[in-house]
Write a protein that holds these residues in place. Sequence first.
Motif, PDB file in Angstrom:
ATOM      1  N   TYR A 244       3.428 -25.674 -32.257  1.00 43.85           N
ATOM      2  CA  TYR A 244       3.075 -26.651 -31.226  1.00 43.85           C
ATOM      3  C   TYR A 244       3.699 -26.188 -29.911  1.00 43.85           C
ATOM      4  CZ  TYR A 244       2.674 -29.587 -35.422  1.00 43.85           C
ATOM      5  OH  TYR A 244       2.358 -30.093 -36.655  1.00 43.85           O
ATOM      6  N   HIS A 245       3.048 -26.489 -28.836  1.00 47.80           N
ATOM      7  CA  HIS A 245       3.617 -26.277 -27.494  1.00 47.80           C
ATOM      8  C   HIS A 245       4.139 -24.860 -27.274  1.00 47.80           C
ATOM      9  CE1 HIS A 245       2.734 -30.305 -26.812  1.00 47.80           C
ATOM     10  NE2 HIS A 245       3.924 -30.851 -26.706  1.00 47.80           N
ATOM     11  N   VAL A 246       3.341 -23.891 -27.609  1.00 49.83           N
ATOM     12  CA  VAL A 246       3.700 -22.504 -27.337  1.00 49.83           C
ATOM     13  C   VAL A 246       3.446 -22.251 -25.855  1.00 49.83           C
ATOM     14  CG1 VAL A 246       3.205 -20.095 -27.875  1.00 49.83           C
ATOM     15  CG2 VAL A 246       3.019 -21.849 -29.675  1.00 49.83           C
ATOM     16  N   CYS A 247       4.482 -21.869 -25.133  1.00 55.87           N
ATOM     17  CA  CYS A 247       4.278 -21.619 -23.705  1.00 55.87           C
ATOM     18  C   CYS A 247       5.312 -20.647 -23.162  1.00 55.87           C
ATOM     19  CB  CYS A 247       4.317 -22.922 -22.912  1.00 55.87           C
ATOM     20  SG  CYS A 247       5.910 -23.743 -22.915  1.00 55.87           S
ATOM     21  N   VAL A 248       4.899 -19.955 -22.108  1.00 53.04           N
ATOM     22  CA  VAL A 248       5.771 -19.062 -21.354  1.00 53.04           C
ATOM     23  C   VAL A 248       5.550 -19.370 -19.882  1.00 53.04           C
ATOM     24  CG1 VAL A 248       6.270 -16.652 -20.752  1.00 53.04           C
ATOM     25  CG2 VAL A 248       5.695 -17.240 -23.112  1.00 53.04           C
ATOM     26  N   ASP A 249       6.642 -19.493 -19.143  1.00 54.56           N
ATOM     27  CA  ASP A 249       6.574 -19.709 -17.699  1.00 54.56           C
ATOM     28  C   ASP A 249       5.651 -18.654 -17.085  1.00 54.56           C
ATOM     29  OD1 ASP A 249       7.471 -19.138 -14.846  1.00 54.56           O
ATOM     30  OD2 ASP A 249       8.675 -20.914 -15.290  1.00 54.56           O
ATOM     31  N   GLU A 250       4.812 -19.090 -16.177  1.00 51.33           N
ATOM     32  CA  GLU A 250       3.821 -18.195 -15.573  1.00 51.33           C
ATOM     33  C   GLU A 250       4.436 -16.921 -14.993  1.00 51.33           C
ATOM     34  OE1 GLU A 250       0.292 -18.981 -12.551  1.00 51.33           O
ATOM     35  OE2 GLU A 250       0.879 -20.800 -13.641  1.00 51.33           O
ATOM     36  N   ALA A 251       5.607 -17.028 -14.396  1.00 51.59           N
ATOM     37  CA  ALA A 251       6.254 -15.875 -13.756  1.00 51.59           C
ATOM     38  C   ALA A 251       6.743 -14.843 -14.779  1.00 51.59           C
ATOM     39  CB  ALA A 251       7.424 -16.348 -12.900  1.00 51.59           C
ATOM     40  N   TYR A 252       6.801 -15.202 -16.058  1.00 56.79           N
ATOM     41  CA  TYR A 252       7.348 -14.306 -17.077  1.00 56.79           C
ATOM     42  C   TYR A 252       6.302 -13.875 -18.101  1.00 56.79           C
ATOM     43  CZ  TYR A 252      11.912 -15.492 -15.225  1.00 56.79           C
ATOM     44  OH  TYR A 252      12.994 -15.647 -14.404  1.00 56.79           O
ATOM     45  N   ARG A 253       5.043 -14.172 -17.852  1.00 59.08           N
ATOM     46  CA  ARG A 253       3.985 -13.802 -18.790  1.00 59.08           C
ATOM     47  C   ARG A 253       3.685 -12.312 -18.724  1.00 59.08           C
ATOM     48  NH1 ARG A 253       0.068 -18.982 -17.681  1.00 59.08           N
ATOM     49  NH2 ARG A 253       1.495 -20.498 -18.632  1.00 59.08           N
ATOM     50  N   ARG A 254       3.090 -11.825 -19.803  1.00 55.29           N
ATOM     51  CA  ARG A 254       2.652 -10.436 -19.932  1.00 55.29           C
ATOM     52  C   ARG A 254       3.820  -9.453 -20.013  1.00 55.29           C
ATOM     53  NH1 ARG A 254      -2.085 -10.361 -20.300  1.00 55.29           N
ATOM     54  NH2 ARG A 254      -3.554  -9.040 -19.308  1.00 55.29           N
ATOM     55  N   HIS A 255       4.942  -9.946 -20.563  1.00 56.81           N
ATOM     56  CA  HIS A 255       6.117  -9.090 -20.769  1.00 56.81           C
ATOM     57  C   HIS A 255       6.553  -9.091 -22.228  1.00 56.81           C
ATOM     58  CE1 HIS A 255       7.392  -9.622 -16.270  1.00 56.81           C
ATOM     59  NE2 HIS A 255       6.229  -9.056 -16.421  1.00 56.81           N
TER      60      HIS A 255
END
Length: 148
Positions: free
Chosen positions: A71-82
């Motif tokens: 549930y609620h899997v998320c990564v702050d936009e500034a830290y995505r694709r890392h």
Amino acid sequence: MIRTMTMDDYDEVYRLWKRIRGFGIRSLDDSREGVERFLRRNPTTSVVAVKDGRIVGSILCGHDGRRGCFYHVCVDEAYRRHGIGRAMVVHAMKALQEEKINKVSLLAFKRNDIGNAFWNTIGWTERLDLNYYDFTLNEANITAFNEQ
């Protein structure tokens, strides 16, 4: 760094959830009391990602003794694709395996293009052979979507 989530993380995780566009937050389930109940039942499987001294990702992960669920899997936009999302998924899945759970599932809103692309990219299978049903037991538990 990926580590197990505790209630001490709640305020920062909740602020992260509020920043994610399109994220749905349930009034009761995602309250401090709701998350505390969830973590008490699933003390080792939920995770947070910490970078630069702050929480930049999270997964609420639990199981019923047979199947795990994210549930609620998320990564702050500034830290995505890392690789943070993938690392959190692997960490949570290993925690489930340690509890002898052999399968994990998740729900992703159809309109969540970024999330759906992520799951497809890391090898998850979209199920087209079943229907998903739910029944609301408490009408006060509403979902609000962040539209920012």
